[in-house]
Design a protein around this motif. Sequence first.
Motif, PDB file in Angstrom:
ATOM      1  N   SER A   4       0.827  -1.377   0.039  1.00  0.00           N
ATOM      2  CA  SER A   4       0.022  -0.006  -0.082  1.00  0.00           C
ATOM      3  C   SER A   4       0.888   1.262  -0.109  1.00  0.00           C
ATOM      4  N   SER A   5       2.258   1.131   0.313  1.00  0.00           N
ATOM      5  CA  SER A   5       3.092   2.380   0.283  1.00  0.00           C
ATOM      6  C   SER A   5       3.359   2.873  -1.223  1.00  0.00           C
ATOM      7  N   GLN A   6       3.148   1.890  -1.926  1.00  0.00           N
ATOM      8  CA  GLN A   6       3.543   2.427  -3.483  1.00  0.00           C
ATOM      9  C   GLN A   6       2.366   3.221  -3.815  1.00  0.00           C
ATOM     10  N   PRO A   7       2.969   4.269  -4.978  1.00  0.00           N
ATOM     11  CA  PRO A   7       2.204   5.085  -5.469  1.00  0.00           C
ATOM     12  C   PRO A   7       1.057   4.480  -6.083  1.00  0.00           C
ATOM     13  N   ARG A   8      -0.186   5.025  -6.213  1.00  0.00           N
ATOM     14  CA  ARG A   8      -1.227   4.312  -6.833  1.00  0.00           C
ATOM     15  C   ARG A   8      -2.297   5.228  -7.215  1.00  0.00           C
ATOM     16  N   ILE A   9      -2.977   5.050  -8.458  1.00  0.00           N
ATOM     17  CA  ILE A   9      -4.123   5.761  -8.584  1.00  0.00           C
ATOM     18  C   ILE A   9      -5.409   4.552  -8.449  1.00  0.00           C
ATOM     19  N   GLU A  10      -6.441   4.864  -7.709  1.00  0.00           N
ATOM     20  CA  GLU A  10      -7.644   4.195  -7.480  1.00  0.00           C
ATOM     21  C   GLU A  10      -8.643   4.385  -8.665  1.00  0.00           C
ATOM     22  N   LEU A  11      -8.900   3.520  -9.571  1.00  0.00           N
ATOM     23  CA  LEU A  11      -9.755   3.710 -10.726  1.00  0.00           C
ATOM     24  C   LEU A  11     -11.386   3.639 -10.211  1.00  0.00           C
ATOM     25  N   GLY A  12     -11.458   2.957  -9.093  1.00  0.00           N
ATOM     26  CA  GLY A  12     -12.851   2.770  -8.631  1.00  0.00           C
ATOM     27  C   GLY A  12     -13.376   1.282  -8.584  1.00  0.00           C
ATOM     28  N   ILE A  13     -14.507   1.243  -8.165  1.00  0.00           N
ATOM     29  CA  ILE A  13     -15.196   0.070  -8.055  1.00  0.00           C
ATOM     30  C   ILE A  13     -16.112  -0.067  -9.350  1.00  0.00           C
ATOM     31  N   LEU A  14     -15.922  -1.103 -10.349  1.00  0.00           N
ATOM     32  CA  LEU A  14     -16.362  -0.876 -11.843  1.00  0.00           C
ATOM     33  C   LEU A  14     -16.912  -2.176 -11.961  1.00  0.00           C
ATOM     34  N   ASN A  15     -18.053  -2.100 -12.787  1.00  0.00           N
ATOM     35  CA  ASN A  15     -18.728  -3.293 -13.360  1.00  0.00           C
ATOM     36  C   ASN A  15     -17.970  -3.455 -14.737  1.00  0.00           C
ATOM     37  N   GLU A  16     -18.512  -4.487 -15.352  1.00  0.00           N
ATOM     38  CA  GLU A  16     -17.644  -5.151 -16.612  1.00  0.00           C
ATOM     39  C   GLU A  16     -17.564  -3.911 -17.734  1.00  0.00           C
ATOM     40  N   GLU A  17     -18.498  -3.420 -17.938  1.00  0.00           N
ATOM     41  CA  GLU A  17     -18.791  -2.362 -18.850  1.00  0.00           C
ATOM     42  C   GLU A  17     -17.787  -1.085 -18.825  1.00  0.00           C
ATOM     43  N   GLU A  18     -18.042  -0.799 -17.501  1.00  0.00           N
ATOM     44  CA  GLU A  18     -17.003   0.251 -16.879  1.00  0.00           C
ATOM     45  C   GLU A  18     -15.513   0.003 -16.832  1.00  0.00           C
ATOM     46  N   LEU A  19     -15.140  -1.347 -16.703  1.00  0.00           N
ATOM     47  CA  LEU A  19     -13.854  -1.643 -16.761  1.00  0.00           C
ATOM     48  C   LEU A  19     -13.505  -1.680 -18.132  1.00  0.00           C
ATOM     49  N   HIS A 138     -18.777  -6.597  -9.842  1.00  0.00           N
ATOM     50  CA  HIS A 138     -17.823  -5.260  -9.767  1.00  0.00           C
ATOM     51  C   HIS A 138     -16.313  -5.686  -9.117  1.00  0.00           C
ATOM     52  N   ARG A 139     -15.421  -4.981  -9.637  1.00  0.00           N
ATOM     53  CA  ARG A 139     -14.316  -5.143  -9.023  1.00  0.00           C
ATOM     54  C   ARG A 139     -13.503  -3.823  -8.679  1.00  0.00           C
ATOM     55  N   LYS A 140     -12.648  -3.783  -7.877  1.00  0.00           N
ATOM     56  CA  LYS A 140     -11.986  -2.497  -7.387  1.00  0.00           C
ATOM     57  C   LYS A 140     -10.768  -2.827  -8.407  1.00  0.00           C
ATOM     58  N   VAL A 141     -10.342  -1.672  -8.837  1.00  0.00           N
ATOM     59  CA  VAL A 141      -9.242  -1.533  -9.916  1.00  0.00           C
ATOM     60  C   VAL A 141      -8.327  -0.344  -9.422  1.00  0.00           C
ATOM     61  N   SER A 142      -7.056  -0.786  -9.453  1.00  0.00           N
ATOM     62  CA  SER A 142      -6.053   0.343  -9.330  1.00  0.00           C
ATOM     63  C   SER A 142      -4.745   0.136  -9.997  1.00  0.00           C
ATOM     64  N   ILE A 143      -4.008   1.212 -10.202  1.00  0.00           N
ATOM     65  CA  ILE A 143      -2.924   1.298 -10.939  1.00  0.00           C
ATOM     66  C   ILE A 143      -1.659   1.670 -10.060  1.00  0.00           C
ATOM     67  N   THR A 144      -0.548   0.797 -10.173  1.00  0.00           N
ATOM     68  CA  THR A 144       0.614   1.245  -9.350  1.00  0.00           C
ATOM     69  C   THR A 144       1.705   1.473 -10.302  1.00  0.00           C
ATOM     70  N   ALA A 145       2.783   2.458 -10.208  1.00  0.00           N
ATOM     71  CA  ALA A 145       3.870   2.357 -11.077  1.00  0.00           C
ATOM     72  C   ALA A 145       4.733   3.404 -10.367  1.00  0.00           C
ATOM     73  N   ASP A 146       5.685   3.901 -10.855  1.00  0.00           N
ATOM     74  CA  ASP A 146       6.840   4.947 -10.381  1.00  0.00           C
ATOM     75  C   ASP A 146       5.849   6.272 -10.271  1.00  0.00           C
ATOM     76  N   SER A 147       6.373   7.103  -9.563  1.00  0.00           N
ATOM     77  CA  SER A 147       5.248   8.340  -9.479  1.00  0.00           C
ATOM     78  C   SER A 147       5.330   9.068 -10.513  1.00  0.00           C
ATOM     79  N   GLY A 148       6.399   9.324 -11.321  1.00  0.00           N
ATOM     80  CA  GLY A 148       6.419   9.995 -12.592  1.00  0.00           C
ATOM     81  C   GLY A 148       5.585   9.471 -13.468  1.00  0.00           C
ATOM     82  N   ARG A 149       5.604   8.075 -13.651  1.00  0.00           N
ATOM     83  CA  ARG A 149       4.803   7.408 -14.629  1.00  0.00           C
ATOM     84  C   ARG A 149       3.287   7.608 -14.106  1.00  0.00           C
ATOM     85  N   LEU A 150       2.845   7.499 -13.107  1.00  0.00           N
ATOM     86  CA  LEU A 150       1.388   7.549 -12.453  1.00  0.00           C
ATOM     87  C   LEU A 150       1.072   9.020 -12.747  1.00  0.00           C
ATOM     88  N   GLU A 151       1.878  10.151 -12.689  1.00  0.00           N
ATOM     89  CA  GLU A 151       1.556  11.476 -13.113  1.00  0.00           C
ATOM     90  C   GLU A 151       1.056  11.648 -14.524  1.00  0.00           C
TER      91      GLU A 151
END
Length: 160
Positions: A4-19, A138-151
């Motif tokens: 959880s300490s890694q920088p992340r973007i929370e994309l939300g809780i999504l259904n299949e079409e939203e995903l 529904h799925r909770k989806v998030s993205i992690t990467a280095d902070s520069g790439r996340l930005e």
Amino acid sequence: METSSQPRIELGILNEEELKSVAKRFASCLSDGDILILSGEIGSGKTTFVRGLVTGLGCSEHIVTSPTFTLMNVYSCIKTVYHIDAYRLNNLEEIFYVLEGEIEEKDGIFVIEWGELVKEFFLEDFITIIFEHVDEGHRKVSITADSGRLELIRRCMHIG
């Protein structure tokens, strides 16, 4: 799963079409040579995400099938997508032998389901997309990467 300490973007809780819609938008943020690690339990939305991704790259989602038994599917879209399943790999060197030239030449986008099993083999930066079951639809989806790439991703996807 990532820490959880890694920088992340929370994309939300999504259904299949939203995903699929989020993945389609995300596709415009990718460049040749990008490596995506898709991490989540069986049935958590990894292949559904790839369907949206290839749609965003100009292909039909119907060409996408799970690479569980083929180990790798290749989709020739605006950018070539190498869709790999690392779960059943007996020998990692096998897949890297096949892809070595493409990875070195940054020829295409590499999407690796169960990629957390092989990420230590990549020297390049990679983007991890984490899929978690919330309920049947529904799925909770998030993205992690280095902070520069996340930005860059945050700006590209117009996320606060």
